[in-house]
Design a protein around this motif. Structure first.
Motif, short mmCIF file in Angstrom:
data_model
loop_
_atom_site.label_atom_id
_atom_site.label_comp_id
_atom_site.label_asym_id
_atom_site.label_seq_id
_atom_site.Cartn_x
_atom_site.Cartn_y
_atom_site.Cartn_z
N GLN A 255 0.87 -1.18 0.00
CA GLN A 255 0.00 0.00 0.00
C GLN A 255 0.91 1.23 0.00
OE1 GLN A 255 -3.62 -0.08 2.41
NE2 GLN A 255 -2.95 -2.04 3.28
N THR A 256 0.83 1.99 -1.07
CA THR A 256 1.75 3.11 -1.25
C THR A 256 1.19 4.42 -0.72
OG1 THR A 256 0.88 3.52 -3.48
CG2 THR A 256 2.76 2.02 -3.30
N PHE A 257 0.11 4.37 0.02
CA PHE A 257 -0.50 5.58 0.59
C PHE A 257 -0.77 5.33 2.07
CE2 PHE A 257 -3.62 2.80 -1.30
CZ PHE A 257 -4.57 2.66 -0.30
N ASP A 258 -0.96 6.41 2.80
CA ASP A 258 -1.15 6.34 4.25
C ASP A 258 -2.27 7.28 4.65
OD1 ASP A 258 -0.97 6.20 6.98
OD2 ASP A 258 1.08 6.99 7.12
N ILE A 259 -3.35 6.74 5.23
CA ILE A 259 -4.47 7.60 5.63
C ILE A 259 -4.42 7.98 7.11
CG2 ILE A 259 -5.96 6.60 3.85
CD1 ILE A 259 -7.46 5.14 6.17
N ARG A 260 -3.40 7.54 7.82
CA ARG A 260 -3.32 7.89 9.24
C ARG A 260 -3.25 9.41 9.46
NH1 ARG A 260 -2.39 3.83 13.02
NH2 ARG A 260 -2.30 1.74 12.09
N PRO A 261 -2.48 10.16 8.66
CA PRO A 261 -2.51 11.62 8.84
C PRO A 261 -3.90 12.20 8.59
CG PRO A 261 -0.57 10.96 7.59
CD PRO A 261 -1.44 9.75 7.70
N ALA A 262 -4.62 11.64 7.62
CA ALA A 262 -5.98 12.12 7.35
C ALA A 262 -6.89 11.86 8.54
CB ALA A 262 -6.53 11.46 6.10
N LEU A 263 -6.77 10.69 9.14
CA LEU A 263 -7.60 10.36 10.31
C LEU A 263 -7.22 11.25 11.49
CD1 LEU A 263 -7.76 6.46 10.16
CD2 LEU A 263 -9.53 8.10 9.54
N ALA A 264 -5.95 11.55 11.63
CA ALA A 264 -5.52 12.42 12.72
C ALA A 264 -6.04 13.84 12.53
CB ALA A 264 -4.00 12.42 12.81
N ALA A 265 -6.17 14.26 11.26
CA ALA A 265 -6.64 15.61 10.96
C ALA A 265 -8.16 15.73 11.02
CB ALA A 265 -6.15 16.04 9.58
N SER A 266 -8.85 14.61 10.85
CA SER A 266 -10.32 14.63 10.84
C SER A 266 -10.85 14.85 12.24
CB SER A 266 -10.85 13.31 10.28
OG SER A 266 -12.27 13.28 10.35
N ARG A 267 -11.93 15.59 12.32
CA ARG A 267 -12.54 15.87 13.62
C ARG A 267 -13.95 15.29 13.72
NH1 ARG A 267 -8.10 16.40 14.39
NH2 ARG A 267 -6.89 18.19 15.11
N VAL A 268 -14.28 14.35 12.86
CA VAL A 268 -15.62 13.78 12.88
C VAL A 268 -15.59 12.44 13.61
CG1 VAL A 268 -16.19 14.93 10.71
CG2 VAL A 268 -15.37 12.57 10.66
N PRO A 269 -16.70 12.04 14.24
CA PRO A 269 -16.77 10.72 14.88
C PRO A 269 -16.47 9.63 13.86
CG PRO A 269 -18.65 12.07 15.51
CD PRO A 269 -17.95 12.81 14.41
N THR A 270 -15.61 8.70 14.24
CA THR A 270 -15.15 7.67 13.29
C THR A 270 -15.21 6.29 13.93
OG1 THR A 270 -13.67 9.25 12.19
CG2 THR A 270 -13.24 6.91 11.83
N ARG A 271 -15.71 5.32 13.19
CA ARG A 271 -15.69 3.92 13.60
C ARG A 271 -14.89 3.14 12.57
NH1 ARG A 271 -20.22 2.34 16.77
NH2 ARG A 271 -21.07 4.15 17.85
N VAL A 272 -13.99 2.30 13.02
CA VAL A 272 -13.22 1.42 12.14
C VAL A 272 -13.67 -0.01 12.41
CG1 VAL A 272 -10.94 0.50 11.60
CG2 VAL A 272 -11.25 2.96 11.96
N ILE A 273 -14.03 -0.73 11.34
CA ILE A 273 -14.59 -2.07 11.45
C ILE A 273 -13.71 -3.05 10.67
CG2 ILE A 273 -16.63 -3.51 11.01
CD1 ILE A 273 -18.23 -0.81 10.92
N PHE A 274 -13.30 -4.14 11.32
CA PHE A 274 -12.45 -5.14 10.68
C PHE A 274 -12.97 -6.54 10.99
CE2 PHE A 274 -8.71 -2.53 9.53
CZ PHE A 274 -8.22 -3.26 8.45
N GLY A 275 -12.64 -7.48 10.11
CA GLY A 275 -12.80 -8.89 10.41
C GLY A 275 -11.47 -9.42 10.91
N ALA A 276 -11.49 -10.14 12.01
CA ALA A 276 -10.23 -10.63 12.58
C ALA A 276 -9.51 -11.57 11.64
CB ALA A 276 -10.51 -11.33 13.92
N ALA A 277 -10.27 -12.25 10.76
CA ALA A 277 -9.68 -13.22 9.84
C ALA A 277 -9.50 -12.65 8.43
CB ALA A 277 -10.54 -14.48 9.79
N ASP A 278 -9.36 -11.34 8.34
CA ASP A 278 -9.18 -10.68 7.04
C ASP A 278 -7.88 -11.18 6.39
OD1 ASP A 278 -8.78 -8.85 4.89
OD2 ASP A 278 -9.93 -7.33 5.96
N ARG A 279 -8.01 -11.74 5.17
CA ARG A 279 -6.83 -12.25 4.46
C ARG A 279 -6.34 -11.29 3.38
NH1 ARG A 279 -8.72 -18.27 2.90
NH2 ARG A 279 -10.78 -17.28 3.00
#
Length: 451
Positions: A381-405
């Motif tokens: 993955q040649t991009f990084d959204i962590r700075p965008a998430l740090a800059a965002s001020r809106v309520p955010t939920r991150v959803i993952f599957g533990a067995a994501d392949r």
């Protein structure tokens, strides 16, 4: 080459659909995006837009016919394109499969009643004065402060459509109030005016016309229809708009060079659909676009739901990406599709058929190969959204599957403390399918909190 009009899937378990109404007849001129026909299943009803502009030909399924998912029900010929009537099997358009008999209204079993409250859309509604208008047209007119009685309808029997309302707004200068943050500069607005629109469809009109809309952005290799199973058979209060990313579905095949450029296309599309405050949900690559859009501050995003988001770390299943875009047969495609889920029963026949149909579109797959080469070069993955998430001020939920392949769930580590994280056991890269009820509830909580 003529464009095939197929019966789409409404949910993952759908095998057939009943055509309840046509809004155009054989030989009519149609415009891409305008209402073409309506289908019903035992769970929902849905309006289907024309996939292209031209002349509607070879309508093979009459009103009341029950048709298998993925089967062609008509073709659209571009202006000047040669047409030969398909009275015989060998006279079908180039690339068109031989006609498959459909179950007629006389022999079809009566469809289960569809609750008005749970319909995905309604073909039309009437007010006390008998004015015909689609629900979306009514909502847009209400937001703009327009009276339907003063708007000429271009639809069947004078039915007022979204296009009619938007034309009236453009003519009279009345526009729906669209809230924009103070940071949206005039230069950005000028830039958006020259940005191509993406294909977008209202999946639900919503029971509450004043509710905050939900906007959906799909993941790599999918299209806006991939969201339909999440809403199958459930009541949705807010309007739901889904769009096709560039290089996917019916959007442009030109692939922008960075996430900001894609986010700009989304912004332009939302403006065209007169979206004010909204909740944004994305899946995988679409989550990266969603996070980027929220951080830009040009759109009034009230909350974010990011499902199996890309851009939180460098690792990604590069073999899956390469294998997916290369696959052209069911035998070569299935091993890769199986990596998306832990429950392979979710890979239903309609799902597989729809994915195979996309793989036959060489232009589509070439565009997606370009995305892999640019955004996931060398299996990274040649991009990084962590700075965008740090800059965002809106309520955010991150959803993952533990067995994501495809993308490791471990990428959730180190996210800002105010971001709520949900990791579902025994779920893969598509928790919106494998944990449908829970994911739907999370998104609904964000929508209701944003009202």
């Amino acid at each position: 080459m003529p464009v095939e009009v197929i019966l789409p899937k409404v949910d993952m378990d759908m095998e057939t659909g009943r055509i309840s109404r046509w809004y155009a007849k054989d030989g009519d001129a149609v415009t891409k995006g305008e209402l073409l026909f309506e289908i019903e299943t035992d769970k929902a009803a849905m309006e289907v837009d024309a996939p292209a502009s031209g002349t509607l030909r070879d309508v093979s399924a009459a009103e009341g016919a029950t048709v298998p998912v993925g089967q062609a029900v008509a073709w659209i010929f571009a202006e000047g394109e040669e047409y030969t009537p398909t009275g015989k099997p060998d006279a079908s358009p180039a690339g068109a499969p031989a006609a498959v008999p459909v179950e007629t209204a006389k022999s079809a079993p009566a469809p289960a009643p569809v609750s008005t409250a749970k319909r995905s859309t309604a073909s039309e509604t009437r007010d006390d004065h008998g004015i015909r208008a689609t629900p979306l047209a009514r909502r847009l007119a209400a937001k703009a402060g327009l009276k339907l009685a003063g708007i000429p309808g271009s639809g069947p029997k004078g039915r007022i459509t979204r296009k009619d309302v938007e034309t009236n707004i453009a003519t009279t200068g009345q526009a729906a109030p669209v809230a924009k943050p103070a940071t949206a500069a005039a230069a950005t607005a000028a830039s958006l005016a020259h940005t191509p629109l993406l294909h977008a469809v209202w999946l639900r009109e919503g029971l509450d016309a004043s509710a905050v809309p939900l906007v959906l952005i799909h993941g790599f290799g999918a299209d806006l229809n991939s969201w339909r199973p999440l809403f199958a058979g459930v009541q949705v209060d807010s309007p739901v708009l889904a769009l096709d990313l560039p290089g996917h579905g019916h959007s442009t095949r030109a692939v922008p060079e960075n996430l900001d450029a894609i986010a700009e296309q989304v912004e332009r599309t939302l403006e065209a659909n007169r979206i004010g405050p909204f909740v944004l949900a994305g899946h995988s690559f679409g989550s990266a676009v969603a996070a980027t859009l929220a951080a830009r501050g040009n759109a009034d995003v009230r909350a974010l739901a990011l499902i199996a988001p890309a851009g939180l770390g460098p690792e990604i299943n590069g073999a899956f990406l390469e294998g997916f875009v290369r696959a052209r047969s069911e035998a070569s495609l299935m091993p890769w599709l199986k990596q998306l889920v832990t429950d392979e029963s979710l890979l239903t026949r309609p799902f597989v058929n729809a994915t195979l149909a996309q793989s036959a579109d060489e232009g589509l797959r070439a565009a997606q190969k370009a995305i892999v080469d640019s955004y996931f070069a060398d299996g990274t993955q040649t991009f990084d959204i962590r700075p965008a998430l740090a800059a965002s001020r809106v309520p955010t939920r991150v959803i993952f599957g533990a067995a994501d392949r495809i993308i490791p769930a471990a990428h959730t580590a180190g996210l800002p403390g105010e971001i709520a994280t949900h990791v579902f056991a025994a779920a893969g890269h598509m928790p919106q399918l494998e944990r449908r009820e829970q994911v739907f509830r999370i998104i609904q909580e964000l929508v209701r909190a944003s009202a």
